[in-house]
Write a protein that holds these residues in place. Structure first.
Motif, PDB file in Angstrom:
ATOM      1  N   PHE A  87      14.184  -4.419   2.844  1.00 11.67           N
ATOM      2  CA  PHE A  87      13.594  -5.585   1.901  1.00 11.67           C
ATOM      3  C   PHE A  87      12.019  -5.136   1.381  1.00 11.67           C
ATOM      4  O   PHE A  87      11.475  -4.199   2.225  1.00 11.67           O
ATOM      5  N   ALA A  88      11.665  -5.810   0.467  1.00 11.94           N
ATOM      6  CA  ALA A  88      10.166  -5.651   0.261  1.00 11.94           C
ATOM      7  C   ALA A  88       9.435  -6.288   1.273  1.00 11.94           C
ATOM      8  O   ALA A  88       9.753  -6.923   2.212  1.00 11.94           O
ATOM      9  N   GLN A  89       8.149  -5.485   1.231  1.00 14.59           N
ATOM     10  CA  GLN A  89       7.246  -5.847   2.367  1.00 14.59           C
ATOM     11  C   GLN A  89       6.055  -6.432   2.061  1.00 14.59           C
ATOM     12  O   GLN A  89       4.895  -6.021   2.265  1.00 14.59           O
ATOM     13  N   LEU A 104      11.066   5.236   4.706  1.00 13.56           N
ATOM     14  CA  LEU A 104      11.228   4.481   6.052  1.00 13.56           C
ATOM     15  C   LEU A 104      10.213   4.625   6.949  1.00 13.56           C
ATOM     16  O   LEU A 104      10.193   4.084   7.986  1.00 13.56           O
ATOM     17  N   SER A 105       9.411   5.688   6.889  1.00 10.32           N
ATOM     18  CA  SER A 105       8.865   6.175   8.102  1.00 10.32           C
ATOM     19  C   SER A 105       7.275   6.618   7.927  1.00 10.32           C
ATOM     20  O   SER A 105       7.065   7.730   8.002  1.00 10.32           O
ATOM     21  N   TYR A 106       6.566   5.608   7.234  1.00  9.16           N
ATOM     22  CA  TYR A 106       5.041   5.943   7.147  1.00  9.16           C
ATOM     23  C   TYR A 106       4.694   6.985   6.134  1.00  9.16           C
ATOM     24  O   TYR A 106       3.662   7.240   6.029  1.00  9.16           O
ATOM     25  N   GLY A 107       5.765   7.473   5.309  1.00  9.91           N
ATOM     26  CA  GLY A 107       5.486   8.313   4.233  1.00  9.91           C
ATOM     27  C   GLY A 107       5.752   9.882   4.719  1.00  9.91           C
ATOM     28  O   GLY A 107       6.415  10.245   5.750  1.00  9.91           O
ATOM     29  N   ASP A 147       9.639  -2.618  10.026  1.00  5.52           N
ATOM     30  CA  ASP A 147       9.251  -2.832   8.602  1.00  5.52           C
ATOM     31  C   ASP A 147       7.773  -2.110   8.527  1.00  5.52           C
ATOM     32  O   ASP A 147       7.632  -1.925   7.147  1.00  5.52           O
ATOM     33  N   ARG A 148       7.078  -2.306   9.469  1.00  5.88           N
ATOM     34  CA  ARG A 148       5.654  -1.742   9.254  1.00  5.88           C
ATOM     35  C   ARG A 148       5.796  -0.224   8.685  1.00  5.88           C
ATOM     36  O   ARG A 148       4.959   0.174   7.875  1.00  5.88           O
ATOM     37  N   ALA A 149       6.695   0.339   8.994  1.00  3.94           N
ATOM     38  CA  ALA A 149       6.827   1.865   8.665  1.00  3.94           C
ATOM     39  C   ALA A 149       6.905   2.225   7.305  1.00  3.94           C
ATOM     40  O   ALA A 149       6.660   2.837   6.622  1.00  3.94           O
ATOM     41  N   SER A 150       8.069   1.108   6.754  1.00  2.00           N
ATOM     42  CA  SER A 150       8.186   1.037   5.229  1.00  2.00           C
ATOM     43  C   SER A 150       7.210   0.592   4.549  1.00  2.00           C
ATOM     44  O   SER A 150       6.852   1.051   3.372  1.00  2.00           O
TER      45      SER A 150
END
Length: 388
Positions: free
Chosen positions: A56-58, A294-297, A106-109
């Motif tokens: 989902f959008a963050q 999905l994983s902080y870039g 969700d923080r990671a994405s």
């Protein structure tokens, strides 16, 4: 240079499809632009990216926590001291200020959308495709070469039937794809096997067909499906169990002769290390699908590759989740094993721009600066609204 603004827009996905766990009808994606004080032809240079498809959008995490932290950071702390240009890793560090380790979710994405936008920006500043920038910063010689690609489809749709599935898969083959992936776990085992039969017959080989359960099964049902699928000699069996159930994954790899694919829902290098230590991963067999979006870039994703390689697993076994332009450039830049593509679903983000050549089961990135998201017709108008 300095960042003058970071903007975010929540964009709904188009279409009505589902896997065994998720209905994507109401899903959204965060489109993010990092705008700088550098100008070209009187226009500010910006980088644009998005968090990965299928979540989902963050908006809240980005607007309430991460964007203010980056904008409040001393501008010089965000720059590479050797080049004076924005450093994605330093920007990521600022976005995550005061966040505790673990509990990624969700923080990671959310953080990934900002970090990846910085890579798009670097490519645009250098006037080169992102895969060139990524390769050079990884110590590799940038090379524009075709990458293996497969078409991810076979989702469950309202009123779907075998004839529609056959037509969908045939369309992928006609478009130049030679391998496909479909969903399992959303129907009974017998009905899912009928779908697998049809797709294997259409493609011509089980080795060109993967199936994905999206973590739907418990241990017993996963083992039942594995036994039923083994005679097809499929390309891989993806996420049969909860992605953090390393014990069940290890049991499957000990009994299922084909390849297991997993890692899409691992968001840090420590989680990858745990999978490799406890999940029974066979170095020359399994496919690892971690996704930078999905994983902080890209910063954390590179760390994941380091963990893999330290365990004796080569980059040929890294095939990221997420069939879109950003991951195409990451695969090409880092020399990974192949790309997923969403040619028929998840617009406006899924798939590639029309000038990315799909030919005989491979894809070649176009030469637009950065990720080339503006060249994708479905995205160009949204990007103009965001940065205009």
């Amino acid at each position: 240079m300095r960042i003058v603004e970071i903007r975010e827009m929540a964009v709904p996905l188009e279409g009505s499809v589902a896997n065994a766990v998720v209905d994507f009808t109401r899903h959204t994606v965060s489109l993010v632009a990092v705008i700088t004080d550098v100008t070209r032809d009187g226009v500010p240079v910006y980088g644009v990216a998005f968090n990965s498809i299928g979540r989902f959008a963050q908006s809240g995490l980005l607007r309430d926590r991460m964007i203010p932290r980056v904008l409040d950071a001393p501008p010089d702390e965000l720059l590479d001291p050797d080049t004076g240009i924005l450093d994605p890793e330093r920007v990521l560090r600022a976005a995550l200020a005061d966040e505790k380790p673990g509990g990624h979710g969700d923080r990671a994405s959310a953080a990934a959308a900002i970090e990846l936008a910085c890579w798009d920006l670097l490519g645009k500043l250098a006037g080169e495709p992102a895969y060139v920038t990524i390769a050079r910063t990884d110590g590799r010689t940038p090379t524009r070469r075709p990458a293996p690609v497969y078409a991810a489809g076979g989702y469950y749709r309202p009123g779907d039937d075998i004839a529609q599935l056959r037509e969908e898969i045939s369309g992928y083959l006609e478009s130049g794809y030679r391998a496909v992936k479909i969903k399992v776990g959303g129907l009974s085992l017998d009905d899912d096997l009928r779908r697998v039969d049809e797709v294997v017959s259409t493609v011509g080989s089980g080795g060109a067909v993967a199936v994905d359960a999206n973590g739907r099964f418990g241990r017993e049902l996963a083992l039942t499906y594995a036994k039923a699928l083994e005679p097809y000699r499929l390309r891989w069996f993806e996420e049969p169990v909860d992605p953090l159930d390393y014990g069940a994954t290890a049991e499957l790899t000990a009994t299922y002769d084909g390849a297991i694919a997993t890692g899409e829902n691992l968001f840090s290098r420590q989680e990858v290390a745990n999978l490799l230590q406890f999940g029974g991963i066979r170095p020359n067999r399994e496919i690892l699908q971690m996704d930078a979006g999905l994983s902080y870039g890209l910063t954390e994703y590179r760390g994941m590759l380091d963990v893999m390689e330290s365990a004796g697993i080569g980059r040929a076994h890294a095939v990221p989740h997420g069939g879109h332009l950003i991951n195409l450039h990451i695969v090409a830049g880092l020399g990974l094993g192949g790309c997923e593509a969403y040619p028929g679903v998840f617009q406006p983000f899924g798939g590639y721009s029309t000038d990315c050549a799909i030919e005989d089961g491979t894809v070649t990135p176009a030469e637009h600066p950065g990720f080339g998201l503006e060249a994708k017709v479905e995205l160009s108008g949204l990007i103009s609204r965001l940065v205009g």
